[in-house]
Design an enzyme around this catalytic site. Sequence first.
Site, PDB file in Angstrom:
ATOM      1  N   ASP A  16     -11.470  73.980  22.492  1.00  0.00           N
ATOM      2  CA  ASP A  16     -10.021  73.778  22.519  1.00  0.00           C
ATOM      3  C   ASP A  16      -9.411  73.414  21.163  1.00  0.00           C
ATOM      4  O   ASP A  16      -9.917  72.526  20.470  1.00  0.00           O
ATOM      5  CB  ASP A  16      -9.675  72.630  23.475  1.00  0.00           C
ATOM      6  CG  ASP A  16     -10.216  72.811  24.869  1.00  0.00           C
ATOM      7  OD1 ASP A  16     -10.926  73.793  25.113  1.00  0.00           O
ATOM      8  OD2 ASP A  16      -9.930  71.945  25.718  1.00  0.00           O
ATOM      9  N   GLN A  32     -12.001  70.941  19.253  1.00  0.00           N
ATOM     10  CA  GLN A  32     -13.233  70.461  19.877  1.00  0.00           C
ATOM     11  C   GLN A  32     -14.425  71.061  19.146  1.00  0.00           C
ATOM     12  O   GLN A  32     -14.480  72.281  18.948  1.00  0.00           O
ATOM     13  CB  GLN A  32     -13.267  70.861  21.344  1.00  0.00           C
ATOM     14  CG  GLN A  32     -12.226  70.170  22.195  1.00  0.00           C
ATOM     15  CD  GLN A  32     -12.580  68.724  22.461  1.00  0.00           C
ATOM     16  OE1 GLN A  32     -13.345  68.422  23.354  1.00  0.00           O
ATOM     17  NE2 GLN A  32     -12.024  67.825  21.671  1.00  0.00           N
ATOM     18  N   GLU A 203      -6.043  71.443  33.422  1.00  0.00           N
ATOM     19  CA  GLU A 203      -6.468  70.997  32.104  1.00  0.00           C
ATOM     20  C   GLU A 203      -5.427  71.397  31.058  1.00  0.00           C
ATOM     21  O   GLU A 203      -4.605  72.279  31.270  1.00  0.00           O
ATOM     22  CB  GLU A 203      -7.808  71.645  31.714  1.00  0.00           C
ATOM     23  CG  GLU A 203      -8.995  71.209  32.532  1.00  0.00           C
ATOM     24  CD  GLU A 203     -10.292  71.736  31.941  1.00  0.00           C
ATOM     25  OE1 GLU A 203     -11.135  70.907  31.549  1.00  0.00           O
ATOM     26  OE2 GLU A 203     -10.457  72.964  31.877  1.00  0.00           O
TER      27      GLU A 203
END
Length: 434
Positions: A16, A32, A203
């Site tokens: 991400d 990430q 999410e």
Amino acid sequence: MKNAVHLKSPQGWINDPNGFIYYKGEYHLFYQHFPYAPVWGRMHWGHAVSNDLLHWEHKSIALFPSKKDDRSGCFSGSAVEHDGKLYLFYTGVNYTEEDPENINLYLNNDFTAAQLMITSDDGVRFDNINDKRTVIPPLTDKNIGCGINTRDPKVWRGNDAWYMVLGSTSDNKGRVLLYKSTDLTRWEYMSFAEKDGFGWGWECPDYFKVDESGVLIISPMGFINGGKKYNEITVCVLADFSEKDCTMRLSDNYQLLDCGQDLYAPQSTTDEDGRRILVAWARMPEPMDGFRIGMFCMPRIVEVKNKHIYFRPHPNVEGRFTKKISDTSEADENGYKIVLELKNGDSIDIGGYVLERRDNKIYADRSAVFAGHDEIKCRFKTPEICDGERLDIYVDKNLIEVYINNGEYVLTNVVYGLSGDIRAKDYELYTIAY
């Protein structure tokens, strides 16, 4: 700095995009990152900086696990600027039971998730030992959300306060949670918003306003069924957010962020001219070159016209593809751009990746350049097209982005083993001009 139409992992794993922001004259894009191998692991935040969204420089690791609430990973989050200081908000996780054979993984889906904050005076140096603080502890009220699956804070400034949206789930139904703060430190839960039929959990929420329209982007888990991997995709809905009572009302309609269904966990910010821009993670089932995996789509401008959301290449990137070439062998290492009019019944084969137009829809087939991944979908299509026949296709050796009628729809796919051959009736070919 290096040209990077598609920002890629420097090594190891990335997923991400996080903390995307224009800060002190530069674009900062965190992500990430598991830096030790091209596999998912105990998450850190990598960091890249650019002055134009095309030339990127990877910096040192920004965030790493160091506290009880993030000892098992620094998950996704966002960035804001306040009084010249950069504030990062993210989800910290703590595994209740680690896998004894690989402590980067957990057992029995058992961990806690909290929301943390860290600051920086220059956007580059972060004190992971002394400056982190937990601003929202793990949830315990199941009527609000789930203590495990509440994550990915997106923070923005309103007229008189700061607001945060978190992805969560309750009663096996996805939702976003809305919080409010006057000082970026003390956060009060205000309300939630949800939508029937949109998976069991949400999410990476992102809320923003563009062209006077509110937009909520979410990545719902379990939204698509059908026996294939990647049943989590990203959708966009028009949303009305009220600062007065901190509530959000979602439209009955939705559209996919990208019809190729490989992009996930997007994050947006405003560029130096105030335009809303977005990047997203392109999921990859295998490394590009053996030691790194993960990349991002090119930055995209977001616009809303007649209740439809358009995504088009950012002009800083699009404007560099001006050198006309006659063959793909003349292309820059960042690839090339194909421009053509694709009429009903026509097709184009790009090194094994096939696009066809029929019934006023664009169909894509990557099966010839995606060998060994039968568990992942290979054929895609757009909704019916309204605005014309133009395609702008950006081709990287591992990612193809197809912009239809200047962003009416976009279709993006990860590929492996493209050849340099192009078969089509008429097209123009461009690469980056320096």
